[in-house]
Design a protein around this motif. Structure first.
Motif, PDB file in Angstrom:
ATOM      1  N   LYS A   1     -22.516  52.834  66.333  1.00 36.26           N
ATOM      2  CA  LYS A   1     -22.428  52.295  67.687  1.00 36.26           C
ATOM      3  C   LYS A   1     -21.965  53.420  68.606  1.00 36.26           C
ATOM      4  CE  LYS A   1     -20.267  48.687  70.420  1.00 36.26           C
ATOM      5  NZ  LYS A   1     -19.347  47.543  70.417  1.00 36.26           N
ATOM      6  N   VAL A   2     -22.697  53.634  69.707  1.00 36.63           N
ATOM      7  CA  VAL A   2     -22.383  54.710  70.641  1.00 36.63           C
ATOM      8  C   VAL A   2     -21.922  54.115  71.968  1.00 36.63           C
ATOM      9  CG1 VAL A   2     -23.288  56.726  71.850  1.00 36.63           C
ATOM     10  CG2 VAL A   2     -24.132  56.169  69.563  1.00 36.63           C
ATOM     11  N   GLU A   3     -20.754  54.550  72.412  1.00 42.10           N
ATOM     12  CA  GLU A   3     -20.197  54.179  73.714  1.00 42.10           C
ATOM     13  C   GLU A   3     -19.780  55.464  74.419  1.00 42.10           C
ATOM     14  OE1 GLU A   3     -19.997  51.096  74.998  1.00 42.10           O
ATOM     15  OE2 GLU A   3     -20.799  50.120  73.205  1.00 42.10           O
ATOM     16  N   ASP A   4     -19.417  55.342  75.681  1.00 38.56           N
ATOM     17  CA  ASP A   4     -18.996  56.530  76.434  1.00 38.56           C
ATOM     18  C   ASP A   4     -17.764  57.192  75.841  1.00 38.56           C
ATOM     19  OD1 ASP A   4     -21.040  56.276  78.221  1.00 38.56           O
ATOM     20  OD2 ASP A   4     -19.852  55.171  79.700  1.00 38.56           O
ATOM     21  N   ARG A   5     -16.814  56.374  75.373  1.00 37.54           N
ATOM     22  CA  ARG A   5     -15.525  56.916  74.943  1.00 37.54           C
ATOM     23  C   ARG A   5     -15.301  56.887  73.442  1.00 37.54           C
ATOM     24  NH1 ARG A   5     -12.406  53.455  78.892  1.00 37.54           N
ATOM     25  NH2 ARG A   5     -10.987  53.308  77.150  1.00 37.54           N
ATOM     26  N   PHE A   6     -16.307  56.469  72.685  1.00 36.15           N
ATOM     27  CA  PHE A   6     -16.170  56.509  71.236  1.00 36.15           C
ATOM     28  C   PHE A   6     -17.535  56.360  70.563  1.00 36.15           C
ATOM     29  CE2 PHE A   6     -16.201  51.940  71.870  1.00 36.15           C
ATOM     30  CZ  PHE A   6     -16.868  51.461  70.763  1.00 36.15           C
ATOM     31  N   VAL A   7     -17.562  56.742  69.296  1.00 37.87           N
ATOM     32  CA  VAL A   7     -18.695  56.481  68.415  1.00 37.87           C
ATOM     33  C   VAL A   7     -18.100  55.781  67.199  1.00 37.87           C
ATOM     34  CG1 VAL A   7     -20.493  57.493  66.953  1.00 37.87           C
ATOM     35  CG2 VAL A   7     -20.002  58.486  69.201  1.00 37.87           C
ATOM     36  N   GLY A   8     -18.667  54.643  66.825  1.00 39.13           N
ATOM     37  CA  GLY A   8     -18.179  53.903  65.670  1.00 39.13           C
ATOM     38  C   GLY A   8     -19.194  53.917  64.551  1.00 39.13           C
ATOM     39  N   ALA A   9     -18.720  53.851  63.329  1.00 40.26           N
ATOM     40  CA  ALA A   9     -19.598  53.800  62.160  1.00 40.26           C
ATOM     41  C   ALA A   9     -19.029  52.819  61.150  1.00 40.26           C
ATOM     42  CB  ALA A   9     -19.743  55.180  61.530  1.00 40.26           C
ATOM     43  N   SER A  10     -19.913  52.043  60.535  1.00 35.71           N
ATOM     44  CA  SER A  10     -19.515  51.115  59.475  1.00 35.71           C
ATOM     45  C   SER A  10     -20.689  50.943  58.519  1.00 35.71           C
ATOM     46  CB  SER A  10     -19.093  49.771  60.063  1.00 35.71           C
ATOM     47  OG  SER A  10     -20.166  49.187  60.770  1.00 35.71           O
ATOM     48  N   LEU A  11     -20.394  50.421  57.347  1.00 34.92           N
ATOM     49  CA  LEU A  11     -21.456  50.182  56.382  1.00 34.92           C
ATOM     50  C   LEU A  11     -22.419  49.133  56.912  1.00 34.92           C
ATOM     51  CD1 LEU A  11     -19.799  50.051  52.851  1.00 34.92           C
ATOM     52  CD2 LEU A  11     -21.002  51.936  53.928  1.00 34.92           C
ATOM     53  N   ASP A  12     -23.687  49.324  56.631  1.00 34.78           N
ATOM     54  CA  ASP A  12     -24.694  48.335  56.962  1.00 34.78           C
ATOM     55  C   ASP A  12     -24.678  47.277  55.882  1.00 34.78           C
ATOM     56  OD1 ASP A  12     -26.992  46.834  57.356  1.00 34.78           O
ATOM     57  OD2 ASP A  12     -28.255  48.569  57.800  1.00 34.78           O
ATOM     58  N   PRO A  13     -24.322  46.029  56.236  1.00 36.58           N
ATOM     59  CA  PRO A  13     -24.229  44.994  55.197  1.00 36.58           C
ATOM     60  C   PRO A  13     -25.566  44.716  54.493  1.00 36.58           C
ATOM     61  CG  PRO A  13     -23.945  44.044  57.393  1.00 36.58           C
ATOM     62  CD  PRO A  13     -23.987  45.532  57.549  1.00 36.58           C
ATOM     63  N   GLU A  14     -26.668  44.994  55.165  1.00 34.56           N
ATOM     64  CA  GLU A  14     -27.978  44.812  54.521  1.00 34.56           C
ATOM     65  C   GLU A  14     -28.174  45.786  53.362  1.00 34.56           C
ATOM     66  OE1 GLU A  14     -30.241  42.414  55.286  1.00 34.56           O
ATOM     67  OE2 GLU A  14     -28.712  41.632  56.653  1.00 34.56           O
ATOM     68  N   GLU A  15     -27.531  46.925  53.446  1.00 32.75           N
ATOM     69  CA  GLU A  15     -27.651  47.952  52.413  1.00 32.75           C
ATOM     70  C   GLU A  15     -26.598  47.794  51.311  1.00 32.75           C
ATOM     71  OE1 GLU A  15     -29.902  50.513  52.114  1.00 32.75           O
ATOM     72  OE2 GLU A  15     -30.983  49.706  53.814  1.00 32.75           O
ATOM     73  N   TRP A  16     -25.418  47.244  51.663  1.00 37.20           N
ATOM     74  CA  TRP A  16     -24.280  47.302  50.764  1.00 37.20           C
ATOM     75  C   TRP A  16     -23.807  45.970  50.209  1.00 37.20           C
ATOM     76  CZ3 TRP A  16     -22.420  51.426  48.416  1.00 37.20           C
ATOM     77  CH2 TRP A  16     -22.803  52.671  48.916  1.00 37.20           C
ATOM     78  N   HIS A  17     -24.202  44.854  50.757  1.00 36.03           N
ATOM     79  CA  HIS A  17     -23.633  43.576  50.281  1.00 36.03           C
ATOM     80  C   HIS A  17     -24.702  42.702  49.671  1.00 36.03           C
ATOM     81  CE1 HIS A  17     -19.613  44.219  51.899  1.00 36.03           C
ATOM     82  NE2 HIS A  17     -20.203  44.814  52.900  1.00 36.03           N
TER      83      HIS A  17
END
Length: 169
Positions: A153-169
């Motif tokens: 997820k890209v925002e002006d003041r941060f970039v977030g990353a998390s596991l894709d549940p479609e790939e991992w769960h």
């Protein structure tokens, strides 16, 4: 996992980290320059996060140890790992794998069930990773972080990353 600009640009993040500590959780700080090699990562994390002596110093073992953090190192509440001066780290060959491993460890620690869906004998813990960068270009960071198994997820003041549940769960 979140990538933020250094200094006052990440004041909301620092407020959240202060709240975690005030609630009994822990915040552990790393200098990104100590994590420029895989062995530097394994040694630094093992020492600071008190990994067991049998830690295998490889990526799979690191996921397992991040999943098993408990007790004094988390305050029984949670932990946030902050990597300062992470700019050069983004350019290392191992960086994409490092991000994926941290996301896997956090995902497992933040869950109250094991990979097969059975309840764990420990509560879920709050586990977060913050990368602080001097040069903050959200699109450039996102391009370096993006992988098939992650949601970025890209925002002006941060970039977030998390596991894709479609790939991992």
């Amino acid at each position: 996992m979140i990538f933020v600009p250094g200094g006052v640009g990440a004041s909301e993040v620092w407020q959240e980290l202060s709240a975690l500590e005030a609630g009994g959780g822990r915040v552990v700080h790393f200098d990104g320059r100590a994590l420029m090699t895989e062995q530097g990562i394994f040694s630094s994390f093992a020492k600071a996060l008190q990994f067991p002596s049998y830690f295998g110093r490889n990526w799979d073992a690191m996921v397992d140890c991040l999943d098993d953090l408990c007790g004094a190192i988390t305050g029984g509440v949670g932990i946030a790992v902050v990597v300062h001066d992470a700019d050069q780290l983004l350019e290392t060959e191992h960086f994409p794998l490092f991000v994926s491993v941290l996301c896997q460890g956090a995902d497992r620690a933040n869950s109250a069930v094991d990979l097969d869906g059975f309840p764990l004998d420990r509560p879920a813990l709050s586990e977060h990773f913050v990368f602080e960068l001097r040069e903050f270009d959200p699109e450039q960071i996102a391009a370096r972080v993006r992988q098939p198994d992650l949601i970025v997820k890209v925002e002006d003041r941060f970039v977030g990353a998390s596991l894709d549940p479609e790939e991992w769960h």
